[in-house]
Write a protein that holds these residues in place. Structure first.
Motif, short mmCIF file in Angstrom:
data_model
loop_
_atom_site.label_atom_id
_atom_site.label_comp_id
_atom_site.label_asym_id
_atom_site.label_seq_id
_atom_site.Cartn_x
_atom_site.Cartn_y
_atom_site.Cartn_z
N GLN A 93 0.84 -1.20 0.00
CA GLN A 93 0.00 0.00 0.00
C GLN A 93 0.87 1.25 0.00
O GLN A 93 0.56 2.25 0.63
N THR A 94 1.97 1.14 -0.69
CA THR A 94 2.91 2.25 -0.79
C THR A 94 3.12 2.55 -2.27
O THR A 94 3.82 1.82 -2.96
N SER A 95 2.46 3.59 -2.74
CA SER A 95 2.55 3.94 -4.16
C SER A 95 3.63 4.96 -4.35
O SER A 95 3.64 5.99 -3.68
N VAL A 96 4.52 4.67 -5.27
CA VAL A 96 5.53 5.67 -5.61
C VAL A 96 4.90 6.58 -6.64
O VAL A 96 4.46 6.12 -7.71
N VAL A 97 4.80 7.85 -6.34
CA VAL A 97 4.11 8.77 -7.24
C VAL A 97 5.08 9.61 -8.06
O VAL A 97 4.69 10.18 -9.08
N ALA A 98 6.32 9.71 -7.62
CA ALA A 98 7.30 10.44 -8.43
C ALA A 98 8.70 9.98 -8.09
O ALA A 98 8.99 9.57 -6.96
N GLY B 400 -5.73 4.26 1.68
CA GLY B 400 -4.98 3.57 0.62
C GLY B 400 -5.50 3.87 -0.78
O GLY B 400 -6.68 4.12 -0.98
N VAL B 401 -4.58 3.84 -1.74
CA VAL B 401 -4.94 4.11 -3.12
C VAL B 401 -5.58 2.88 -3.74
O VAL B 401 -5.09 1.76 -3.58
N VAL B 402 -6.69 3.07 -4.42
CA VAL B 402 -7.36 1.96 -5.12
C VAL B 402 -7.09 2.06 -6.63
O VAL B 402 -6.63 1.12 -7.25
N CYS B 403 -7.39 3.23 -7.20
CA CYS B 403 -7.11 3.43 -8.63
C CYS B 403 -5.74 4.09 -8.72
O CYS B 403 -5.57 5.25 -8.33
N HIS B 404 -4.75 3.31 -9.20
CA HIS B 404 -3.36 3.78 -9.14
C HIS B 404 -3.04 4.85 -10.15
O HIS B 404 -2.28 5.76 -9.87
N CYS B 405 -3.61 4.73 -11.34
CA CYS B 405 -3.25 5.72 -12.38
C CYS B 405 -3.74 7.10 -11.97
O CYS B 405 -3.06 8.10 -12.19
N GLU B 406 -4.94 7.17 -11.41
CA GLU B 406 -5.51 8.46 -11.06
C GLU B 406 -5.37 8.77 -9.57
O GLU B 406 -5.87 9.78 -9.10
N LEU B 407 -4.70 7.88 -8.84
CA LEU B 407 -4.48 8.06 -7.40
C LEU B 407 -5.77 8.36 -6.65
O LEU B 407 -5.88 9.35 -5.92
N VAL B 408 -6.75 7.50 -6.86
CA VAL B 408 -8.02 7.65 -6.16
C VAL B 408 -8.00 6.74 -4.94
O VAL B 408 -7.69 5.54 -5.06
N THR B 409 -8.33 7.29 -3.78
CA THR B 409 -8.22 6.51 -2.55
C THR B 409 -9.53 5.84 -2.17
O THR B 409 -10.60 6.23 -2.64
N ARG B 410 -9.39 4.86 -1.32
CA ARG B 410 -10.58 4.16 -0.83
C ARG B 410 -11.51 5.12 -0.10
O ARG B 410 -12.72 5.05 -0.22
N ARG B 411 -10.96 6.07 0.63
CA ARG B 411 -11.81 7.01 1.34
C ARG B 411 -12.64 7.84 0.36
O ARG B 411 -13.84 8.04 0.55
N GLU B 412 -12.01 8.29 -0.71
CA GLU B 412 -12.76 9.08 -1.70
C GLU B 412 -13.86 8.26 -2.35
O GLU B 412 -14.96 8.75 -2.62
N ILE B 413 -13.55 6.98 -2.60
CA ILE B 413 -14.56 6.14 -3.24
C ILE B 413 -15.73 5.91 -2.28
O ILE B 413 -16.89 6.02 -2.66
N ARG B 434 -12.76 9.99 -10.62
CA ARG B 434 -11.81 9.67 -11.69
C ARG B 434 -11.40 8.20 -11.70
O ARG B 434 -10.58 7.81 -12.54
N ALA B 435 -11.93 7.39 -10.78
CA ALA B 435 -11.52 5.99 -10.75
C ALA B 435 -11.73 5.33 -12.11
O ALA B 435 -12.77 5.52 -12.74
N THR B 436 -10.77 4.58 -12.58
CA THR B 436 -10.72 3.85 -13.87
C THR B 436 -10.55 4.75 -15.09
O THR B 436 -10.56 4.27 -16.21
N MET B 437 -10.42 6.06 -14.87
CA MET B 437 -10.32 6.95 -16.02
C MET B 437 -8.91 7.06 -16.59
O MET B 437 -8.70 7.72 -17.59
N GLY B 438 -7.94 6.43 -15.92
CA GLY B 438 -6.55 6.68 -16.28
C GLY B 438 -6.02 5.83 -17.40
O GLY B 438 -6.77 5.19 -18.14
N ARG B 439 -4.71 5.78 -17.48
CA ARG B 439 -4.08 5.13 -18.63
C ARG B 439 -4.33 3.64 -18.67
O ARG B 439 -4.30 3.05 -19.72
#
Ligand SMILES: Cc1cc2nc3c(=O)[nH]c(=O)nc-3n(C[C@H](O)[C@H](O)[C@H](O)COP(=O)(O)OP(=O)(O)OC[C@H]3O[C@@H](n4cnc5c(N)ncnc54)[C@H](O)[C@@H]3O)c2cc1C
Ligand SMILES: Cc1cc2nc3c(=O)[nH]c(=O)nc-3n(C[C@H](O)[C@H](O)[C@H](O)COP(=O)(O)OP(=O)(O)OC[C@H]3O[C@@H](n4cnc5c(N)ncnc54)[C@H](O)[C@@H]3O)c2cc1C
Lengths: 421, 469
Positions: A93-98, B400-413, B434-439
């Motif tokens: 649960q550690t995403s590298v963002v940059a 925690g991040v759920v949608c990685h491309c758009e960095l959408v978190t579980r809390r936001e969802i 923005r979940a699932t909207m990314g690359r």
């Protein structure tokens, strides 16, 4: 499945080696570094490390690593277990963002942002499949259009299925993995569609009894996904331009892999448009020599075992780099693919001279289309190596690096193909 | 979960038909003026019509017909958006625009367009030569012939804006009825009784903001409509976020009589967008893309910004403009029937919505209703989703991040799945987070999302199976 962060307190602010991506490549590297007495941490954005094999619920994985045939999830668990037992710190649960200069990693965890400084970074973030959008497929946007990866994570990780009668687009290895995934969940694919005149993974498919009963449509292209709320059909166009509808409630866009190269690209590291991954030298070093890359991030696409092996080798090279043994003293060579190029890319993209032991043993090439002919590796009019080759899309082509490196001088090396038709 | 039908006794001052950006802005305005409002939307979620796919540009109205209602509404809407954006937490990316001429013919029209802009009150336009433009936008193709700048054209987030308008209305007492299509209705001389697919709704005034179905709703309720909607489709391709280094301004072409033409710009979400086309079609619902057009858009994008050739197309979509044969908006009041039709808001409704809402409230003023505005209205903030805002993943407790491309978190969802404006579908969840909207278009997160959204949507993403069967 909620994740318990494997290390309470989050990742440290500094370390010797930070590995981004805990799939086979990253875990292979971490374990090897540990053996070499170098502290490495693994960062993975998922709740569990293990990478793609976590959701490939079928054989064959593990021959190189464990000398036995395992299903993907078991294989992933073993890799994670082995790393943990050796004392490797894995932060999930550690995403590298940059990836910032330093190198310094900007990460986010459930606790928000953090920064990690590292002497060396290994990028091993893997590949994804090209989406429907990337293939410019027409139609509306009904639910039921997925990649194999998404289907697998639904089926194997969540015990759910999104459809019952999908069309599978593509005939790469992963497309057959999609068939196996479907069968596991009682999903019955209604067609497999391939744009070329032959199954891409033909050597594999040949061993399967008639594609496990899924009708195969060669020379066919998906024009349009039909349906408003849910997929209702898929419109295919054949080589002659005729189109037809196949009723289906889903579409799996499989394969056409793309390296997950967001971090190096955004960091301004050189990206090879041919492979889609970061350009590296024979030690797997990116254009920032403190950053290494291994696994499928380097290129689409290899097996888990190959990626793992690359991770292990990367660890050795990182160790050498930390010991100051990889510096460039006598210049560099850029590798270039020549001409109309049935060749999609060559890896490594660059040679740092001298080529020391421990470098990659081979040049890896891939074909865009089928070819037969003579491949030659030339520099300043001299042929460094040549040999007869044939190639097909998605099949590994290896040329020996040592004899080439031996004769090469700083400058450019051209890879040329004389085709025989 | 969709809101319950109103009590049959309940009586509203105003029923707004349609929760597109225009209906949402109208609901907000009327609620803030003290009216009791109900918004009736036929889809499971709001923004399911024209408002679901647009370019996200906050227009100044520089190229609107001089003296038109459209121009006035855009100008007013633009001002109010900038006034309220901070209180509502809305985004704006102050890019400015360049109108670019690629042919001699287009170049010849630049002066007239600048005149038009000045006549529309947009007086900071500035003629620029090729060298100046390319110094500012080095990524542009060298086929460029000239252009002018429109410094106050901006990029906004087309989804948070309407969500937040409606949320503010709801938090100040308005009601939202979803999955309720207005089928019929009658006016008894003092009030309306609307028949919806979820029961009757009574209100003294009806405002038709049904977008692509505006004329149909007029016909159902007034038995006639003064305009006919002619849907005009616009397709887009979206390039990977990494491509956003290639440009800084909104790159506009010289507009023609029927369309603003193919725009290249950043989006609020950090991508690069190329589109829209302008294609007349019959269907008011089917916003389909087609391969040839997408490929042509991709080529056009590369012609304008050659560097785009190195980037993947990561998303494609289409939107439908509620156009009519007329150029201007079709906003018609019917005082005798206490009815206002807000139709033909074709290609500038996102920018003009707040201005349209004011205009409609002014028309309503003649109907003689008096309301007491709330003394201290609530100003709810929606979660920021624009790339340039401080988003959930930067904060502790994001789960925690759920949608990685758009960095959408579980809390936001979770937030988007709850509350008065809870998402009713995956597209609705996308528009809120923005979940699932990314690359990767869901490669990494759809499995997780299928689990998180279980039991939340009318149509589940996936169902459990019995692996032994
Ligand atoms: C759908 C699919 C099916 C496949 N099936 C097979 C198969 O059957 N057999 C086979 O041999 N190969 C298969 N492959 C190939 C697969 O790529 C390899 O098996 C192997 O997983 C490659 O290992 P890797 O370590 O390079 O990458 P991955 O296994 O992809 O691991 C990458 C890891 O990096 C993490 N990550 C990515 N970005 C970040 C970030 N920014 N921050 C933190 N963590 C990050 C990911 O969460 C992931 O855990 C398949 C691939 C796909 C996509
Ligand atoms: C391709 C494209 C690009 C654009 N770019 C921009 C831009 O950059 N900037 C800008 O300002 N504008 C832009 N626009 C314009 C803007 O998107 C529209 O003007 C705006 O969305 C119109 O909104 P609306 O509320 O009038 O209609 P809609 O969004 O269609 O809303 C009407 C609602 O009414 C509902 N409805 C219909 N019939 C009934 C019924 N009988 N009962 C109950 N509910 C009903 C529908 O479901 C729908 O939700 C663009 C439009 C398109 C298509």
């Amino acid at each position: 499945m909620t994740a318990i962060p494997e290390h309470a307190g989050g990742p440290p602010g500094a370390c010797d080696v930070a590995i981004v991506g805990g799939g086979p490549a990253g875990l292979g590297a971490a374990l090897r570094l540990k053996d070499l007495g170098i502290e490495a941490i693994v960062l993975d954005r998922e709740a569990e490390a293990g990478g793609i094999p976590r959701h490939c619920g079928h054989y064959p994985f593990g021959m190189r690593e464990f000398h036995r045939i395992l299903k993907g999830p078991d294989y992933a668990r073993r890799l994670v277990q082995a790393a943990k037992q050796a004392g490797v710190a894995i932060f999930t649960q550690t995403s590298v963002v940059a990836l910032d200069p330093g190198p310094c990693l900007a990460v986010t965890t459930p606790d928000g942002r953090a920064e990690i400084r590292a002497k060396r970074v290994l990028l091993s973030t893997g590949v994804r499949e090209r989406s429907r959008a990337g293939r410019l497929v027409g139609g509306q946007r009904p639910w039921g259009v997925l990649s194999t990866g998404a289907l697998q994570s639904m089926v194997y990780l969540k015990g759910r299925r999104p459809f019952e009668r999908p069309v599978i687009v593509g005939s790469e290895l992963v497309s057959f993995s999609a068939i196996l995934t479907c069968r596991h969940a009682g999903i019955r694919p209604v067609a497999m569609v391939e744009a070329n005149d032959r199954v891409t993974a033909w050597w594999f498919a040949a061993g399967l009894p008639r594609l496990t009963g899924v009708p195969l449509h060669l020379n066919s292209r998906v024009l349009r996904v039909v349906g408003d709320q849910r997929v209702e059909a898929v419109e295919l166009q054949d080589g002659a331009g005729a189109s037809r509808l196949i009723e289906a409630d889903g579409v799996i866009f499989s394969g056409q892999f793309l390296p997950e190269a967001t971090l190096p690209r955004a960091a301004g590291l050189t990206i090879d448009p041919g492979s889609g991954g970061p350009a590296v030298d024979q030690y797997g070093r990116c254009s920032d020599p403190a950053v290494f890359a291994a696994g499928n991030l380097l290129r689409p696409v290899e097996t888990a075992g190959w990626s793992w092996q690359e991770g292990v080798f990367a660890a050795d090279r990182i160790a050498a780099s930390l010991a100051g043994q990889l510096s460039e003293r006598q210049g560099a060579i850029e590798m270039r693919v020549h001409g109309d190029a049935a060749i999609k890319f060559v890896l490594p993209q660059r040679l740092a001279l001298p080529v020391l032991p421990g470098a990659m043993r081979n040049l890896q090439l891939r074909a865009k289309r089928p070819f037969h002919g003579t491949l030659s590796v030339r520099q300043n009019g001299r042929t460094l190596w040549s040999g007869r080759q044939s190639g097909r899309p998605e099949r590994r082509i290896l040329l020996p690096l040592a004899p080439i490196a031996e004769k090469a001088v700083p400058g450019t090396i051209e890879i040329d193909l004389q085709e025989e038709f | 979960m969709p809101s319950a039908p109103p009590e049959s006794e309940e009586y509203f001052d105003v029923a707004v038909i349609g929760a597109g950006v225009v209906g949402c802005a109208i609901a907000r305005r009327f609620t803030l003026e003290g009216a009791r409002v109900i918004v009736i939307e036929k889809a499971v979620d709001i923004l399911d019509g024209a408002s679901k796919g647009n370019s996200g540009i906050l227009h100044t109205g520089f190229d609107a017909p001089v003296g038109s209602l459209e121009q006035r509404c855009i100008a007013a809407g633009y001002r109010e958006y900038l006034d309220i954006k901070d209180r509502l937490g809305l985004s704006v990316l102050k890019t400015g625009a360049l109108v670019l001429a690629w042919t001699e013919e287009e170049e010849a029209r630049l002066e007239a367009l600048m005149e038009q802009a000045r006549a529309n009150g947009v007086d900071d336009v500035e003629r620029l030569g090729v060298t100046e433009i390319r110094a500012w936008e080095p990524g542009l193709s060298d086929r460029l012939r000239g252009g002018f700048s429109v410094p106050r054209e901006y990029i906004i987030d087309p989804w948070t804006a309407p969500h937040s308008y409606l949320l503010q209305a709801l938090e100040n007492g308005a009601r939202l009825l979803r999955r309720a299509e207005v089928l019929d209705g009658g006016f008894d001389g003092s009030a309306w009784r609307l028949e919806t697919s979820r029961g009757a709704v009574r209100a003294s005034t009806v405002i038709n903001a049904a977008g692509l179905y505006g004329d149909h709703v007029d016909q159902r309720l007034l038995k006639a409509s003064s305009y006919a909607i002619r849907p005009r489709k616009g397709q887009f391709v979206v390039f990977d976020k990494a491509a956003s280094v290639l440009l800084s301004s909104i790159l506009l072409p010289v507009p023609t009589a029927t369309t603003k033409g193919i725009v290249v710009c950043k989006t609020s979400y950090g991508n690069v967008l190329v589109g829209p086309t302008a294609e007349e079609q019959e269907s008011r619902d089917a916003a389909a893309v087609d391969h040839e057009t997408l490929a042509a858009l991709q080529r056009r994008g590369i012609e304008i910004l050659p560097g785009l050739a190195d980037f993947e197309v990561t998303a494609t979509y289409a939107g439908l403009r509620p156009a009519t044969a007329d150029k201007d908006y079709q906003i018609k009041d019917h005082p005798a029937q206490r009815y206002i039709s807000v139709g033909g808001i074709r290609s500038t409704g996102l920018s003009a919505a707040l201005g349209i809402a004011h205009h409609v409230f002014d028309l309503y003023g003649q109907f003689g209703g008096r309301h007491q505005p709330p003394e201290t209205p609530h100003w709810p903030k929606v979660s920021p989703i624009a790339e340039y805002q401080n988003r959930g993943w930067t904060e502790p407790g994001n789960a925690g991040v759920v949608c990685h491309c758009e960095l959408v978190t579980r809390r936001e969802i979770e937030e988007a799945l709850n509350g008065p404006l809870a998402a009713g579908s995956l597209p609705g969840l996308k528009r809120r987070t923005r979940a699932t909207m990314g690359r990767c278009q869901g490669f990494y997160c759809l499995g997780e999302l299928a689990e998180i959204t279980e039991g939340r949507f009318e149509r589940p993403l996936a169902t459990a199976y019995d692996s032994n069967s």
